[in-house]
Design a protein around this motif. Sequence first.
Motif, PDB file in Angstrom:
ATOM      1  N   TRP A 134       0.812  -1.219   0.000  1.00 17.69           N
ATOM      2  CA  TRP A 134       0.000   0.000   0.000  1.00 17.69           C
ATOM      3  C   TRP A 134       0.844   1.266   0.000  1.00 17.69           C
ATOM      4  CZ3 TRP A 134      -3.895  -1.689   4.349  1.00 17.69           C
ATOM      5  CH2 TRP A 134      -4.948  -2.402   3.767  1.00 17.69           C
ATOM      6  N   SER A 135       0.264   2.307  -0.567  1.00 13.26           N
ATOM      7  CA  SER A 135       0.727   3.666  -0.330  1.00 13.26           C
ATOM      8  C   SER A 135       0.070   4.131   0.974  1.00 13.26           C
ATOM      9  CB  SER A 135       0.307   4.587  -1.478  1.00 13.26           C
ATOM     10  OG  SER A 135      -1.116   4.704  -1.512  1.00 13.26           O
ATOM     11  N   ARG A 136       0.470   5.296   1.462  1.00 10.48           N
ATOM     12  CA  ARG A 136      -0.140   5.818   2.689  1.00 10.48           C
ATOM     13  C   ARG A 136      -1.617   6.148   2.478  1.00 10.48           C
ATOM     14  NH1 ARG A 136       5.291   9.459   3.370  1.00 10.48           N
ATOM     15  NH2 ARG A 136       6.482   7.967   4.657  1.00 10.48           N
ATOM     16  N   ALA A 137      -1.947   6.676   1.325  1.00 13.76           N
ATOM     17  CA  ALA A 137      -3.347   6.990   1.041  1.00 13.76           C
ATOM     18  C   ALA A 137      -4.209   5.735   1.040  1.00 13.76           C
ATOM     19  CB  ALA A 137      -3.462   7.711  -0.304  1.00 13.76           C
ATOM     20  N   GLU A 138      -3.677   4.650   0.504  1.00 16.04           N
ATOM     21  CA  GLU A 138      -4.437   3.395   0.487  1.00 16.04           C
ATOM     22  C   GLU A 138      -4.643   2.868   1.899  1.00 16.04           C
ATOM     23  OE1 GLU A 138      -3.316   1.333  -3.781  1.00 16.04           O
ATOM     24  OE2 GLU A 138      -1.713   1.508  -2.276  1.00 16.04           O
ATOM     25  N   TRP A 139      -3.663   3.066   2.771  1.00 15.91           N
ATOM     26  CA  TRP A 139      -3.828   2.666   4.178  1.00 15.91           C
ATOM     27  C   TRP A 139      -4.969   3.455   4.815  1.00 15.91           C
ATOM     28  CZ3 TRP A 139      -3.790   4.936   8.963  1.00 15.91           C
ATOM     29  CH2 TRP A 139      -3.634   4.088  10.062  1.00 15.91           C
ATOM     30  N   VAL A 140      -5.044   4.752   4.548  1.00 17.94           N
ATOM     31  CA  VAL A 140      -6.130   5.583   5.089  1.00 17.94           C
ATOM     32  C   VAL A 140      -7.480   5.049   4.633  1.00 17.94           C
ATOM     33  CG1 VAL A 140      -7.225   7.853   4.940  1.00 17.94           C
ATOM     34  CG2 VAL A 140      -4.765   7.684   5.363  1.00 17.94           C
ATOM     35  N   GLU A 141      -7.619   4.805   3.347  1.00 19.24           N
ATOM     36  CA  GLU A 141      -8.913   4.354   2.807  1.00 19.24           C
ATOM     37  C   GLU A 141      -9.337   3.023   3.425  1.00 19.24           C
ATOM     38  OE1 GLU A 141     -10.878   6.016   0.957  1.00 19.24           O
ATOM     39  OE2 GLU A 141      -9.576   7.659   0.294  1.00 19.24           O
ATOM     40  N   ALA A 142      -8.387   2.135   3.643  1.00 22.93           N
ATOM     41  CA  ALA A 142      -8.716   0.794   4.145  1.00 22.93           C
ATOM     42  C   ALA A 142      -9.061   0.786   5.626  1.00 22.93           C
ATOM     43  CB  ALA A 142      -7.551  -0.161   3.874  1.00 22.93           C
ATOM     44  N   LEU A 212      -0.770   8.764  11.503  1.00 20.10           N
ATOM     45  CA  LEU A 212      -0.448   7.337  11.628  1.00 20.10           C
ATOM     46  C   LEU A 212      -0.064   6.744  10.279  1.00 20.10           C
ATOM     47  CD1 LEU A 212      -3.018   5.802  14.140  1.00 20.10           C
ATOM     48  CD2 LEU A 212      -0.539   5.596  14.235  1.00 20.10           C
ATOM     49  N   ALA A 213      -0.716   7.202   9.213  1.00 17.20           N
ATOM     50  CA  ALA A 213      -0.426   6.663   7.883  1.00 17.20           C
ATOM     51  C   ALA A 213       1.024   6.874   7.483  1.00 17.20           C
ATOM     52  CB  ALA A 213      -1.348   7.302   6.843  1.00 17.20           C
ATOM     53  N   ARG A 214       1.688   7.858   8.098  1.00 16.38           N
ATOM     54  CA  ARG A 214       3.089   8.113   7.786  1.00 16.38           C
ATOM     55  C   ARG A 214       4.030   7.368   8.733  1.00 16.38           C
ATOM     56  NH1 ARG A 214       1.494  13.546   8.095  1.00 16.38           N
ATOM     57  NH2 ARG A 214       3.123  13.982   9.629  1.00 16.38           N
ATOM     58  N   GLU A 215       3.478   6.617   9.702  1.00 16.26           N
ATOM     59  CA  GLU A 215       4.316   5.943  10.693  1.00 16.26           C
ATOM     60  C   GLU A 215       4.178   4.427  10.703  1.00 16.26           C
ATOM     61  OE1 GLU A 215       3.626   7.523  14.557  1.00 16.26           O
ATOM     62  OE2 GLU A 215       4.112   9.578  14.005  1.00 16.26           O
ATOM     63  N   VAL A 216       2.982   3.916  10.462  1.00 17.02           N
ATOM     64  CA  VAL A 216       2.739   2.492  10.640  1.00 17.02           C
ATOM     65  C   VAL A 216       3.390   1.671   9.540  1.00 17.02           C
ATOM     66  CG1 VAL A 216       0.551   2.852  11.859  1.00 17.02           C
ATOM     67  CG2 VAL A 216       0.553   2.611   9.369  1.00 17.02           C
ATOM     68  N   PHE A 217       3.665   0.409   9.860  1.00 12.99           N
ATOM     69  CA  PHE A 217       4.201  -0.525   8.868  1.00 12.99           C
ATOM     70  C   PHE A 217       3.085  -1.277   8.165  1.00 12.99           C
ATOM     71  CE2 PHE A 217       7.714  -0.693  12.194  1.00 12.99           C
ATOM     72  CZ  PHE A 217       8.452   0.310  11.569  1.00 12.99           C
ATOM     73  N   GLY A 218       2.012  -1.599   8.902  1.00 15.61           N
ATOM     74  CA  GLY A 218       0.925  -2.382   8.332  1.00 15.61           C
ATOM     75  C   GLY A 218      -0.392  -2.045   8.995  1.00 15.61           C
ATOM     76  N   THR A 219      -1.189  -3.067   9.254  1.00 17.09           N
ATOM     77  CA  THR A 219      -2.544  -2.843   9.773  1.00 17.09           C
ATOM     78  C   THR A 219      -2.687  -3.219  11.242  1.00 17.09           C
ATOM     79  OG1 THR A 219      -3.306  -5.067   9.156  1.00 17.09           O
ATOM     80  CG2 THR A 219      -3.477  -3.334   7.489  1.00 17.09           C
ATOM     81  N   PRO A 377       4.085  10.452  18.026  1.00 17.68           N
ATOM     82  CA  PRO A 377       3.086  11.518  17.921  1.00 17.68           C
ATOM     83  C   PRO A 377       1.710  11.023  17.511  1.00 17.68           C
ATOM     84  CG  PRO A 377       5.157  12.149  16.867  1.00 17.68           C
ATOM     85  CD  PRO A 377       5.284  10.707  17.222  1.00 17.68           C
ATOM     86  N   ALA A 378       1.673  10.040  16.615  1.00 20.89           N
ATOM     87  CA  ALA A 378       0.374   9.539  16.158  1.00 20.89           C
ATOM     88  C   ALA A 378      -0.376   8.843  17.294  1.00 20.89           C
ATOM     89  CB  ALA A 378       0.565   8.569  14.993  1.00 20.89           C
ATOM     90  N   GLU A 379       0.339   8.041  18.082  1.00 21.63           N
ATOM     91  CA  GLU A 379      -0.314   7.382  19.214  1.00 21.63           C
ATOM     92  C   GLU A 379      -0.780   8.398  20.242  1.00 21.63           C
ATOM     93  OE1 GLU A 379       1.405   4.031  21.086  1.00 21.63           O
ATOM     94  OE2 GLU A 379       2.122   3.147  19.236  1.00 21.63           O
ATOM     95  N   GLN A 380      -0.021   9.478  20.416  1.00 21.47           N
ATOM     96  CA  GLN A 380      -0.436  10.520  21.349  1.00 21.47           C
ATOM     97  C   GLN A 380      -1.686  11.220  20.849  1.00 21.47           C
ATOM     98  OE1 GLN A 380       3.115  12.875  21.650  1.00 21.47           O
ATOM     99  NE2 GLN A 380       4.305  11.180  22.498  1.00 21.47           N
TER     100      GLN A 380
END
Length: 476
Positions: A134-142, A212-219, A377-380
């Motif tokens: 996935w791209s980051r945008a695809e992670w957001v959509e999913a 989060l989309a810029r930090e996570v590895f997966g789902t 930062p995303a978890e915060q």
Amino acid sequence: MSPDVPSPDGPDGPPQWEQMLRAMLGPAADDAIREMREMGVDPAAMAAASGLPSDPVALQQALSQVQSMLASSGDQPVNWQMAHDLARQQAAVGGDPALSLRRAKDVRDALSVAELWLDAATDLPPAPGTAHAWSRAEWVEATLPTWRTLTEPVAASLSAALAGALGPAIGELGGALTAVPGDDAAGDPTQLLRGLGSAVFGLQVGQAAGTLAREVFGTTDIGLPLLEHPSPALVAANVDEFAEGLDTPLEEVRLYLALREAAASRLFAHVPWLRAHLLDTVAEYARGIAIDVDHLEEAVAAIDPTDPTALQEALSGGVFAPQTTPAQHAALARLEHALALVEGWVDEVATTAAAPHLPHAVQMREMVRRRRAAGGPAEQTFASLVGLELRPRRLRDAATVWAHLTTTREVAGRDAVWAHPDLVPTSEDLDDPSGYDARRQAAVDESADLDRALAQILDDADGDAAGDGSSGPQAT
């Protein structure tokens, strides 16, 4: 701000409307300002209105613009269109190009190899469905549908409290809140405040998901399964960035992270009760959020609704901070324990599968553990949304328990523990892993003793009933 509209605070300071927005939204304020402009709301007009409260025409014009923006929230506790748009914008910060065919193939190949290696480390089969690059945008959509499940309970509670406490005060604006033509509810202070709460939460959810989309590895990085139907996926750009600066080759880093993602996906796909348990515990915590209404009403009572400075001071003073209840503390403890069990199992299984193939498996295990413990930062941001931190505080203890069960029961016996919530390790087991089997046997013996006692009571009762109902030959 338009250059021909003077700042209410003078040329050397930010306008009051901007200060209010920053007090309400914190880091999301810049995105809120941009979103307002894109939706046709003129911050300069709002500044003019806030500086000229005696001018009903200017004030009405600005409020009508805000009402039009908030009307898109409808009756939802979160403005999901706003959340979606902002999440996509945040995900694209720094660039988010579509994956090339070669790059996508590298990710899918890593996930495919990970599944083969995991077959030797767990009895749980691969998750059904296709592996994703996935791209980051695809992670957001999913993942946005699960963000909806996680955040709406707390959004509804806070919006209701805000409307109940501030509605009367905002109502004092009187004619300034005359309904927008064609919208009967637009002049209702309660409806306006609910719309404001929905918009604010839309901005915050969008900020959290996009970051989060810029930090996570997966789902599964935060411990919660973000897909309704789990299947492994990796965000290629984030994996590459994580590997930069490490002494470990990118291919090895990608394979180790693929093992973790694929292992977690197997667990959530084949332990039916687990995903519901985690999400229900988060929802239980969120539904229990209470607002100190007395404190809120006391603060609001002294506010002149036409004075932006006074409202700003109230907003920045922690008036809307939720109160944590004992029931919420208990829910948080259950959630942290469940997260530790999940993370510990994934940690143990993925590293066991990696050890024969990846020279730096142990080092990467430690790096991921530290990254997970520290958060980011995303978890915060997520913590500010739902009111809790998704930290597996006893990850190492849980990994030790699973390693012990692998030794005493082998792989099949260890994984069979997930068959029922009553079988999974407890906090006591995390304190004393070696006593797991003895405690389970004691519970079985106690249950067997109870069954025998109940059977004896029933047998005695049947015997007494038979004796009372029998009779010899009747004399004639």
